[in-house]
Motif scaffolding. Structure first.
Motif, PDB file in Angstrom:
ATOM      1  N   GLY A   1      36.278  51.235  41.688  1.00  0.00           N
ATOM      2  CA  GLY A   1      36.939  49.544  42.191  1.00  0.00           C
ATOM      3  C   GLY A   1      37.281  49.146  40.519  1.00  0.00           C
ATOM      4  O   GLY A   1      39.015  48.624  41.334  1.00  0.00           O
ATOM      5  N   PHE A   2      36.991  48.949  39.745  1.00  0.00           N
ATOM      6  CA  PHE A   2      37.810  48.363  38.887  1.00  0.00           C
ATOM      7  C   PHE A   2      38.756  49.118  38.486  1.00  0.00           C
ATOM      8  O   PHE A   2      39.596  48.365  38.163  1.00  0.00           O
TER       9      PHE A   2
ATOM     10  N   VAL B   1      40.706  51.277  40.278  1.00  0.00           N
ATOM     11  CA  VAL B   1      41.733  51.005  41.048  1.00  0.00           C
ATOM     12  C   VAL B   1      42.427  49.351  41.431  1.00  0.00           C
ATOM     13  O   VAL B   1      43.463  49.204  40.902  1.00  0.00           O
ATOM     14  N   VAL B   2      41.606  48.249  40.800  1.00  0.00           N
ATOM     15  CA  VAL B   2      42.773  47.208  40.981  1.00  0.00           C
ATOM     16  C   VAL B   2      43.368  47.049  39.187  1.00  0.00           C
ATOM     17  O   VAL B   2      44.169  46.271  39.227  1.00  0.00           O
ATOM     18  N   THR B   3      42.515  47.834  38.364  1.00  0.00           N
ATOM     19  CA  THR B   3      43.093  47.583  36.837  1.00  0.00           C
ATOM     20  C   THR B   3      43.986  48.209  36.889  1.00  0.00           C
ATOM     21  O   THR B   3      44.791  47.673  35.689  1.00  0.00           O
TER      22      THR B   3
ATOM     23  N   LEU C   1      44.010  40.482  37.384  1.00  0.00           N
ATOM     24  CA  LEU C   1      43.765  41.993  38.152  1.00  0.00           C
ATOM     25  C   LEU C   1      42.355  42.248  37.101  1.00  0.00           C
ATOM     26  O   LEU C   1      41.402  42.954  37.928  1.00  0.00           O
TER      27      LEU C   1
ATOM     28  N   PHE D   1      40.194  39.971  38.870  1.00  0.00           N
ATOM     29  CA  PHE D   1      39.666  40.391  40.304  1.00  0.00           C
ATOM     30  C   PHE D   1      38.963  42.161  40.162  1.00  0.00           C
ATOM     31  O   PHE D   1      37.993  42.192  40.891  1.00  0.00           O
ATOM     32  N   GLY D   2      39.305  42.572  39.270  1.00  0.00           N
ATOM     33  CA  GLY D   2      39.030  43.759  39.290  1.00  0.00           C
ATOM     34  C   GLY D   2      37.243  43.442  38.846  1.00  0.00           C
ATOM     35  O   GLY D   2      36.387  44.994  39.243  1.00  0.00           O
TER      36      GLY D   2
ATOM     37  N   LEU E   1      35.643  42.215  41.738  1.00  0.00           N
ATOM     38  CA  LEU E   1      35.343  43.758  42.514  1.00  0.00           C
ATOM     39  C   LEU E   1      33.953  44.459  42.421  1.00  0.00           C
ATOM     40  O   LEU E   1      33.508  45.036  43.019  1.00  0.00           O
TER      41      LEU E   1
END
Length: 96
Positions: free
Chosen positions: A34-35, A37-39, A55, A58-59, A62
């Motif tokens: 998850g981290f 994918v976001v970052t 980012l 948020f990562g 998440l």
């Protein structure tokens, strides 16, 4: 009463230990994915410093949420499955 009511066998304690380990490792994997994918876009795109910080924040948030949810779902599922096990190996019905 002999005082052993509610005590767990070594096999039950081992099963709980293995399940906790599985929950932690699988949660760490899900959180890392998850981290990433976001970052990930921050590594490959030319973004401003504020966008990169957003980012990453948020990562991280998440990842923390995914970690807690994964651990909780694995352990809750294990707790429910343990109560439904048949009393004798090889039997499908506890009353058999």
């Amino acid at each position: 009463m002999n005082g052993t009511r509610g005590r767990r066998t070594q096999a039950q304690r081992d099963a709980v230990t293995v399940e906790i380990g599985y929950a932690l490792f699988s949660a760490a994997f899900v959180a890392a994915i998850g981290f990433g994918v976001v970052t990930g876009p921050a590594l490959f795109l030319d973004l401003s410093g504020a966008a990169v910080r957003t980012l990453v924040a948020f990562g991280a948030t998440l990842a923390a949420v995914l970690f807690v949810l994964r651990v909780a779902t694995v352990l809750i599922r294990f707790g429910r499955a343990g109560a439904a096990q048949p009393s004798q190996p090889g039997r499908t019905n506890p009353d058999s």
